[in-house]
Scaffold this motif. Structure first.
Motif, PDB file in Angstrom:
ATOM      1  N   GLN A 118      18.865 -30.328 -15.975  1.00 33.49           N
ATOM      2  CA  GLN A 118      18.218 -31.510 -15.978  1.00 33.49           C
ATOM      3  C   GLN A 118      16.633 -31.438 -15.533  1.00 33.49           C
ATOM      4  N   GLY A 119      15.876 -32.025 -16.151  1.00 36.62           N
ATOM      5  CA  GLY A 119      14.346 -31.974 -15.740  1.00 36.62           C
ATOM      6  C   GLY A 119      13.876 -30.894 -16.473  1.00 36.62           C
ATOM      7  N   GLU A 120      14.409 -29.709 -16.949  1.00 36.80           N
ATOM      8  CA  GLU A 120      13.756 -28.427 -17.323  1.00 36.80           C
ATOM      9  C   GLU A 120      13.272 -29.050 -18.968  1.00 36.80           C
ATOM     10  N   HIS A 121      11.936 -28.382 -19.206  1.00 38.65           N
ATOM     11  CA  HIS A 121      11.364 -28.550 -20.409  1.00 38.65           C
ATOM     12  C   HIS A 121      11.082 -27.129 -21.051  1.00 38.65           C
ATOM     13  N   GLU A 122      11.214 -26.039 -20.544  1.00 40.93           N
ATOM     14  CA  GLU A 122      10.683 -24.718 -20.695  1.00 40.93           C
ATOM     15  C   GLU A 122      11.664 -23.982 -20.002  1.00 40.93           C
ATOM     16  N   ALA A 123      11.939 -22.949 -21.016  1.00 38.95           N
ATOM     17  CA  ALA A 123      13.216 -21.854 -20.283  1.00 38.95           C
ATOM     18  C   ALA A 123      13.191 -20.627 -20.996  1.00 38.95           C
ATOM     19  N   TRP A 124      13.754 -19.618 -20.688  1.00 35.79           N
ATOM     20  CA  TRP A 124      13.861 -18.259 -21.300  1.00 35.79           C
ATOM     21  C   TRP A 124      15.193 -17.685 -20.983  1.00 35.79           C
ATOM     22  N   THR A 125      15.924 -16.915 -21.805  1.00 37.17           N
ATOM     23  CA  THR A 125      16.981 -16.464 -21.742  1.00 37.17           C
ATOM     24  C   THR A 125      16.818 -14.839 -20.815  1.00 37.17           C
ATOM     25  N   PRO A 126      17.833 -14.506 -20.374  1.00 36.45           N
ATOM     26  CA  PRO A 126      17.856 -12.950 -20.076  1.00 36.45           C
ATOM     27  C   PRO A 126      17.569 -11.872 -21.097  1.00 36.45           C
ATOM     28  N   MET A 127      17.402 -10.865 -21.027  1.00 36.37           N
ATOM     29  CA  MET A 127      16.974 -10.037 -22.021  1.00 36.37           C
ATOM     30  C   MET A 127      18.178  -9.105 -22.652  1.00 36.37           C
ATOM     31  N   VAL A 128      18.074  -8.813 -23.818  1.00 38.11           N
ATOM     32  CA  VAL A 128      18.923  -8.087 -24.479  1.00 38.11           C
ATOM     33  C   VAL A 128      18.283  -6.507 -25.127  1.00 38.11           C
ATOM     34  N   ASP A 129      18.904  -5.454 -24.830  1.00 37.73           N
ATOM     35  CA  ASP A 129      18.430  -4.408 -25.520  1.00 37.73           C
ATOM     36  C   ASP A 129      18.182  -4.396 -27.038  1.00 37.73           C
ATOM     37  N   ASP A 130      17.139  -3.834 -27.393  1.00 41.58           N
ATOM     38  CA  ASP A 130      16.335  -4.103 -28.784  1.00 41.58           C
ATOM     39  C   ASP A 130      16.044  -2.951 -29.570  1.00 41.58           C
ATOM     40  N   SER A 131      16.266  -1.803 -28.654  1.00 40.53           N
ATOM     41  CA  SER A 131      15.853  -0.647 -29.145  1.00 40.53           C
ATOM     42  C   SER A 131      16.693  -0.045 -30.405  1.00 40.53           C
ATOM     43  N   GLY A 132      16.022  -0.098 -31.466  1.00 36.54           N
ATOM     44  CA  GLY A 132      16.475   0.501 -32.867  1.00 36.54           C
ATOM     45  C   GLY A 132      17.268  -0.655 -33.603  1.00 36.54           C
ATOM     46  N   SER A 133      17.327  -1.902 -33.117  1.00 43.91           N
ATOM     47  CA  SER A 133      18.073  -2.868 -33.667  1.00 43.91           C
ATOM     48  C   SER A 133      17.200  -4.168 -33.956  1.00 43.91           C
ATOM     49  N   ARG A 134      18.025  -5.367 -34.438  1.00 40.39           N
ATOM     50  CA  ARG A 134      17.341  -6.323 -34.772  1.00 40.39           C
ATOM     51  C   ARG A 134      17.896  -7.406 -33.811  1.00 40.39           C
ATOM     52  N   SER A 135      17.050  -8.510 -33.355  1.00 41.85           N
ATOM     53  CA  SER A 135      17.489  -9.699 -32.470  1.00 41.85           C
ATOM     54  C   SER A 135      16.936 -10.844 -33.272  1.00 41.85           C
ATOM     55  N   LYS A 136      17.656 -12.077 -32.774  1.00 41.23           N
ATOM     56  CA  LYS A 136      16.982 -13.414 -33.112  1.00 41.23           C
ATOM     57  C   LYS A 136      17.178 -14.502 -32.047  1.00 41.23           C
ATOM     58  N   ALA A 137      16.348 -15.271 -31.907  1.00 36.62           N
ATOM     59  CA  ALA A 137      16.529 -16.533 -30.945  1.00 36.62           C
ATOM     60  C   ALA A 137      17.107 -17.666 -31.604  1.00 36.62           C
ATOM     61  N   CYS A 138      17.877 -18.446 -30.958  1.00 37.90           N
ATOM     62  CA  CYS A 138      18.585 -19.664 -31.297  1.00 37.90           C
ATOM     63  C   CYS A 138      18.498 -20.750 -30.462  1.00 37.90           C
ATOM     64  N   TRP A 139      18.666 -21.884 -30.998  1.00 36.75           N
ATOM     65  CA  TRP A 139      18.771 -23.216 -30.038  1.00 36.75           C
ATOM     66  C   TRP A 139      19.610 -24.103 -30.500  1.00 36.75           C
ATOM     67  N   TRP A 140      20.582 -24.753 -29.779  1.00 41.62           N
ATOM     68  CA  TRP A 140      21.490 -25.714 -29.841  1.00 41.62           C
ATOM     69  C   TRP A 140      21.059 -27.017 -29.145  1.00 41.62           C
ATOM     70  N   VAL A 141      21.661 -28.036 -29.504  1.00 44.15           N
ATOM     71  CA  VAL A 141      21.847 -29.357 -28.814  1.00 44.15           C
ATOM     72  C   VAL A 141      23.164 -29.423 -28.075  1.00 44.15           C
ATOM     73  N   GLY A 142      22.990 -28.640 -27.151  1.00 49.02           N
ATOM     74  CA  GLY A 142      24.418 -28.690 -26.461  1.00 49.02           C
ATOM     75  C   GLY A 142      25.421 -27.856 -26.844  1.00 49.02           C
ATOM     76  N   TRP A 143      26.208 -27.284 -25.887  1.00 52.29           N
ATOM     77  CA  TRP A 143      27.454 -26.572 -26.379  1.00 52.29           C
ATOM     78  C   TRP A 143      28.281 -27.162 -27.409  1.00 52.29           C
ATOM     79  N   ALA A 144      28.394 -28.417 -27.344  1.00 49.90           N
ATOM     80  CA  ALA A 144      29.492 -29.037 -28.064  1.00 49.90           C
ATOM     81  C   ALA A 144      29.102 -29.137 -29.720  1.00 49.90           C
ATOM     82  N   THR A 145      27.994 -28.954 -30.042  1.00 54.66           N
ATOM     83  CA  THR A 145      27.749 -29.121 -31.418  1.00 54.66           C
ATOM     84  C   THR A 145      27.405 -27.724 -32.262  1.00 54.66           C
TER      85      THR A 145
END
Length: 154
Positions: A118-145
């Motif tokens: 509540q009240g947050e408008h900017e955030a980031w996730t913890p990191m994942v190992d990305d050496s020699g692989s591919r990653s993507k970033a995703c956004w949801w409107v809450g978990w239930a959707t």
């Protein structure tokens, strides 16, 4: 010196020159680890905060680049990458509770989620190992959707 000894000496010199040339070529083409001269932390960084986890005297966020940006419903979703650490994470601006962001290594299935408070408008996730692989970033409107949007994979 006998002709046999001269020939052996010549062969030894030739071999020494070849090994010397190979060593020089090997030095010239040897890649630097993560392009920064230090060993990347890779999986040791999994689940760590990129803004506070210090790797060889510097945070992983210090050399981060935004690899891709996706705009959706007033939010800015970014895939961030640290060359020094060889890690990725998701970052969002303009978000609100109960938004959820995720970084996913699509080759190894590593996932890190972050639910905005509540009240947050900017955030980031913890990191994942990305050496020699591919990653993507995703956004949801809450978990239930199932309403989610993602950056392209890198």
């Amino acid at each position: 010196m006998t002709p046999v000894r001269e020939r052996r000496l010549g062969i030894r010199r030739s071999i020494a020159v070849l090994f010397g040339a190979a060593a020089l070529v090997g030095v010239a083409v040897a890649p630097a680890s993560a392009g920064s001269g230090v060993s990347p932390c890779r999986s040791a960084c999994d689940g760590q905060d990129p803004s506070s986890y210090v790797h060889y005297g510097q945070t992983c966020a210090a050399d981060a680049q935004t690899i891709d940006t996706h705009y959706v419903q007033g939010r800015t979703v970014q895939l961030r990458y640290s060359n020094r650490c060889e890690t990725s994470w998701a970052r969002v601006y303009g978000a609100d509770f109960p938004d959820v962001i995720r970084v996913q290594n699509i080759d190894t299935y590593q996932i890190q989620n972050r639910e905005l408070r509540q009240g947050e408008h900017e955030a980031w996730t913890p990191m994942v190992d990305d050496s020699g692989s591919r990653s993507k970033a995703c956004w949801w409107v809450g978990w239930a959707t199932n309403n989610n949007e993602c950056t392209s994979a890198y």
